[in-house]
Design a protein around this motif. Structure first.
Motif, PDB file in Angstrom:
ATOM      1  N   ASN A 175      27.059  22.530   9.675  1.00  0.00           N
ATOM      2  CA  ASN A 175      26.881  22.122  11.069  1.00  0.00           C
ATOM      3  C   ASN A 175      28.110  22.366  11.931  1.00  0.00           C
ATOM      4  OD1 ASN A 175      24.178  20.365  11.585  1.00  0.00           O
ATOM      5  ND2 ASN A 175      24.818  20.173   9.463  1.00  0.00           N
ATOM      6  N   ARG A 176      29.281  22.372  11.309  1.00  0.00           N
ATOM      7  CA  ARG A 176      30.516  22.611  12.047  1.00  0.00           C
ATOM      8  C   ARG A 176      31.331  23.675  11.318  1.00  0.00           C
ATOM      9  NH1 ARG A 176      28.080  20.140  15.318  1.00  0.00           N
ATOM     10  NH2 ARG A 176      28.799  18.452  16.697  1.00  0.00           N
ATOM     11  N   ASP A 177      32.417  23.244  10.646  1.00  0.00           N
ATOM     12  CA  ASP A 177      33.264  24.198   9.929  1.00  0.00           C
ATOM     13  C   ASP A 177      34.206  23.440   9.003  1.00  0.00           C
ATOM     14  OD1 ASP A 177      35.135  23.064  11.697  1.00  0.00           O
ATOM     15  OD2 ASP A 177      34.983  24.749  13.091  1.00  0.00           O
ATOM     16  N   LEU A 178      35.032  24.200   8.273  1.00  0.00           N
ATOM     17  CA  LEU A 178      35.958  23.582   7.324  1.00  0.00           C
ATOM     18  C   LEU A 178      36.988  22.725   8.044  1.00  0.00           C
ATOM     19  CD1 LEU A 178      36.895  23.358   4.373  1.00  0.00           C
ATOM     20  CD2 LEU A 178      38.267  25.402   4.721  1.00  0.00           C
ATOM     21  N   GLU A 179      37.403  23.133   9.216  1.00  0.00           N
ATOM     22  CA  GLU A 179      38.388  22.357   9.962  1.00  0.00           C
ATOM     23  C   GLU A 179      37.842  20.968  10.303  1.00  0.00           C
ATOM     24  OE1 GLU A 179      41.083  22.663  14.067  1.00  0.00           O
ATOM     25  OE2 GLU A 179      39.732  24.294  13.483  1.00  0.00           O
ATOM     26  N   THR A 180      36.576  20.903  10.676  1.00  0.00           N
ATOM     27  CA  THR A 180      35.962  19.601  10.960  1.00  0.00           C
ATOM     28  C   THR A 180      35.906  18.754   9.699  1.00  0.00           C
ATOM     29  OG1 THR A 180      34.603  20.536  12.727  1.00  0.00           O
ATOM     30  CG2 THR A 180      33.894  18.436  11.808  1.00  0.00           C
ATOM     31  N   LEU A 182      36.867  22.777  -1.338  1.00  0.00           N
ATOM     32  CA  LEU A 182      37.991  23.707  -1.416  1.00  0.00           C
ATOM     33  C   LEU A 182      37.803  24.703  -2.551  1.00  0.00           C
ATOM     34  CD1 LEU A 182      41.155  21.491  -0.734  1.00  0.00           C
ATOM     35  CD2 LEU A 182      39.830  22.872   0.863  1.00  0.00           C
ATOM     36  N   MET A 183      37.270  24.229  -3.696  1.00  0.00           N
ATOM     37  CA  MET A 183      37.020  25.140  -4.801  1.00  0.00           C
ATOM     38  C   MET A 183      36.073  26.260  -4.393  1.00  0.00           C
ATOM     39  SD  MET A 183      38.487  24.615  -7.803  1.00  0.00           S
ATOM     40  CE  MET A 183      37.321  25.269  -8.997  1.00  0.00           C
ATOM     41  N   ASP A 184      35.024  25.912  -3.643  1.00  0.00           N
ATOM     42  CA  ASP A 184      34.049  26.922  -3.208  1.00  0.00           C
ATOM     43  C   ASP A 184      34.706  28.025  -2.394  1.00  0.00           C
ATOM     44  OD1 ASP A 184      31.946  25.679  -4.442  1.00  0.00           O
ATOM     45  OD2 ASP A 184      31.219  24.667  -2.642  1.00  0.00           O
ATOM     46  N   HIS A 185      35.734  27.666  -1.634  1.00  0.00           N
ATOM     47  CA  HIS A 185      36.381  28.628  -0.753  1.00  0.00           C
ATOM     48  C   HIS A 185      37.619  29.275  -1.365  1.00  0.00           C
ATOM     49  CE1 HIS A 185      33.881  26.435   2.154  1.00  0.00           C
ATOM     50  NE2 HIS A 185      34.012  27.466   2.959  1.00  0.00           N
ATOM     51  N   ALA A 186      38.272  28.578  -2.297  1.00  0.00           N
ATOM     52  CA  ALA A 186      39.564  29.059  -2.788  1.00  0.00           C
ATOM     53  C   ALA A 186      39.480  29.798  -4.116  1.00  0.00           C
ATOM     54  CB  ALA A 186      40.543  27.883  -2.923  1.00  0.00           C
ATOM     55  N   PHE A 187      38.581  29.381  -5.003  1.00  0.00           N
ATOM     56  CA  PHE A 187      38.537  30.002  -6.328  1.00  0.00           C
ATOM     57  C   PHE A 187      38.066  31.444  -6.207  1.00  0.00           C
ATOM     58  CE2 PHE A 187      36.787  30.416 -10.765  1.00  0.00           C
ATOM     59  CZ  PHE A 187      38.020  30.283 -11.404  1.00  0.00           C
ATOM     60  N   ASP A 188      38.762  32.340  -6.882  1.00  0.00           N
ATOM     61  CA  ASP A 188      38.539  33.772  -6.672  1.00  0.00           C
ATOM     62  C   ASP A 188      37.481  34.354  -7.594  1.00  0.00           C
ATOM     63  OD1 ASP A 188      40.027  33.384  -8.928  1.00  0.00           O
ATOM     64  OD2 ASP A 188      41.749  34.557  -8.274  1.00  0.00           O
ATOM     65  N   ASP A 189      36.505  33.535  -7.974  1.00  0.00           N
ATOM     66  CA  ASP A 189      35.434  34.008  -8.837  1.00  0.00           C
ATOM     67  C   ASP A 189      34.279  33.023  -8.733  1.00  0.00           C
ATOM     68  OD1 ASP A 189      33.970  35.374 -10.687  1.00  0.00           O
ATOM     69  OD2 ASP A 189      35.095  34.717 -12.440  1.00  0.00           O
ATOM     70  N   GLU A 190      33.078  33.478  -8.943  1.00  0.00           N
ATOM     71  CA  GLU A 190      31.920  32.593  -8.994  1.00  0.00           C
ATOM     72  C   GLU A 190      32.059  31.674 -10.207  1.00  0.00           C
ATOM     73  OE1 GLU A 190      28.783  30.421  -8.696  1.00  0.00           O
ATOM     74  OE2 GLU A 190      29.249  31.894  -7.119  1.00  0.00           O
ATOM     75  N   TYR A 191      31.826  30.380 -10.018  1.00  0.00           N
ATOM     76  CA  TYR A 191      32.043  29.454 -11.138  1.00  0.00           C
ATOM     77  C   TYR A 191      30.851  28.548 -11.398  1.00  0.00           C
ATOM     78  CZ  TYR A 191      33.089  25.838  -7.601  1.00  0.00           C
ATOM     79  OH  TYR A 191      33.019  24.957  -6.557  1.00  0.00           O
ATOM     80  N   GLU A 192      29.716  28.838 -10.795  1.00  0.00           N
ATOM     81  CA  GLU A 192      28.550  28.001 -11.009  1.00  0.00           C
ATOM     82  C   GLU A 192      28.146  27.977 -12.475  1.00  0.00           C
ATOM     83  OE1 GLU A 192      25.775  25.265 -10.517  1.00  0.00           O
ATOM     84  OE2 GLU A 192      27.243  25.896  -8.999  1.00  0.00           O
ATOM     85  N   ASP A 193      28.362  29.098 -13.184  1.00  0.00           N
ATOM     86  CA  ASP A 193      28.014  29.134 -14.599  1.00  0.00           C
ATOM     87  C   ASP A 193      28.881  28.174 -15.403  1.00  0.00           C
ATOM     88  OD1 ASP A 193      30.220  30.870 -14.007  1.00  0.00           O
ATOM     89  OD2 ASP A 193      30.046  31.708 -16.016  1.00  0.00           O
ATOM     90  N   LEU A 194      30.160  28.053 -15.022  1.00  0.00           N
ATOM     91  CA  LEU A 194      31.049  27.130 -15.718  1.00  0.00           C
ATOM     92  C   LEU A 194      30.612  25.679 -15.490  1.00  0.00           C
ATOM     93  CD1 LEU A 194      34.520  28.738 -14.916  1.00  0.00           C
ATOM     94  CD2 LEU A 194      33.139  29.023 -16.975  1.00  0.00           C
TER      95      LEU A 194
END
Length: 320
Positions: free
Chosen positions: A286-291, A230-242
């Protein structure tokens, strides 16, 4: 810090329980700087807006209708210790009911109280934020809670040399994703409690209920992994550095801190995060977020240990 006052509180442990919880709290706070709660202008509203915006973003991405807890607190380290005493007491109380008192209960109580003091003090200085589902609470309808340990967040942002507001927002989003999980799966608290109780009961009988602990580990791996999804899709900024800087900070600590993390199972949590993240990334590819969200339809949809390492097996099972 007052080491003498802490030692005196531990030495004075009394009562009939395995741990004198008030003494443990007093001793932990005596050796822990509470930290500042002097919020900068607009900082309090910053926490509130981060939580509101995280809720809206996670709702939109996940399709889950959930709310954040009524209790959203900005705490210092002493507040966190006080808030978590009840949680530890509930969990340890379940164990105490199963384990008979030893030959020297007073000595054991002092040792146990000292051990809990060290644990509370260490966590109180390191926890950044916490979504508390209040497992094993006496009142099943008791509200969950959301805590932010402001001094720890500020210290971590400073040591990582990252923007404090951005770091705070990232922590808020992460904790709100956990609220979404328990909102999506009303059965999750009961499932975790049952696995915990079964494992503790077996230990008290001198055996190891591997199935219960494996199911508990699988469930917590899903909780950590889905939160990152969810963080990957919801957070409004790149956070890999954090994430990279925070992981590097943990790895770079001294041997004593590394030992504490190992003893407290924090290395296990890191493994759960990595394993869960890989599982959900494969499912979405392979599928999607809903799956992926179908894990919350019921405990029977949680992946097994084998499926966590082979996500396509889980996809095939839930697609039947």
């Amino acid at each position: 810090m007052n080491l003498y006052r802490s030692a005196r509180a531990v030495a004075g442990a009394s009562g009939d329980d395995m741990i004198d919880w008030q003494s443990a709290a007093d001793a932990a706070k005596a050796v822990t700087d509470p930290g500042s709660l002097e919020l900068e202008p607009d900082e309090r509203e910053g926490y509130a807006s981060d939580v509101r915006e995280a809720r809206a973003a996670v709702r939109s991405i996940s399709g889950v209708d959930f709310d954040v807890p009524d209790t959203v607190e900005i705490q210092n380290r002493h507040h966190w210790i006080d808030a978590n005493i009840a949680t530890f007491e509930r969990v340890m109380g379940a164990l105490e009911e199963e384990v008979p008192a030893g030959a020297f209960p007073g000595v054991a109580r002092t040792i146990n109280t000292g051990t809990m003091t060290v644990l509370l003090a260490f966590l109180g200085r390191n926890v950044l934020g916490q979504y508390d589902p209040l497992l094993l609470a006496d009142d099943p309808d008791e509200n969950h809670a959301l805590y932010f340990v402001r001094p720890n967040i500020r210290n971590a942002a400073d040591s990582l040399e990252v923007d404090a507001d951005r770091f705070r927002r990232w922590i808020a989003f992460h904790e709100v994703t956990h609220a979404a999980e328990f909102g999506a799966a009303p059965w999750l608290s009961d499932h975790l409690e049952e696995r915990m109780k079964d494992g503790i009961s077996a230990l008290s009988d001198g055996s190891l209920d591997r199935a219960s602990f494996q199911e508990l580990d699988a469930a917590m791996t899903v909780v950590e992994g889905y939160a990152e999804l969810l963080m990957d899709h919801a957070f409004d900024d790149e956070y890999e550095d954090l994430r990279r800087k925070l992981d590097a900070r943990r790895q770079g600590r001294g041997p004593l801190q590394k030992l504490f993390r190992r003893l407290l199972g924090l290395g296990l949590k890191q493994r759960q995060y990595e394993r869960g993240k890989n599982f959900f990334e494969t499912v979405v590819e392979n599928r999607d977020l809903e799956t992926a969200s179908r894990v919350w339809e019921g405990p029977e949809n949680l992946p097994t240990q084998d499926e966590l390492d082979a996500p396509t097996l889980w996809i095939q099972r839930v697609d039947r």
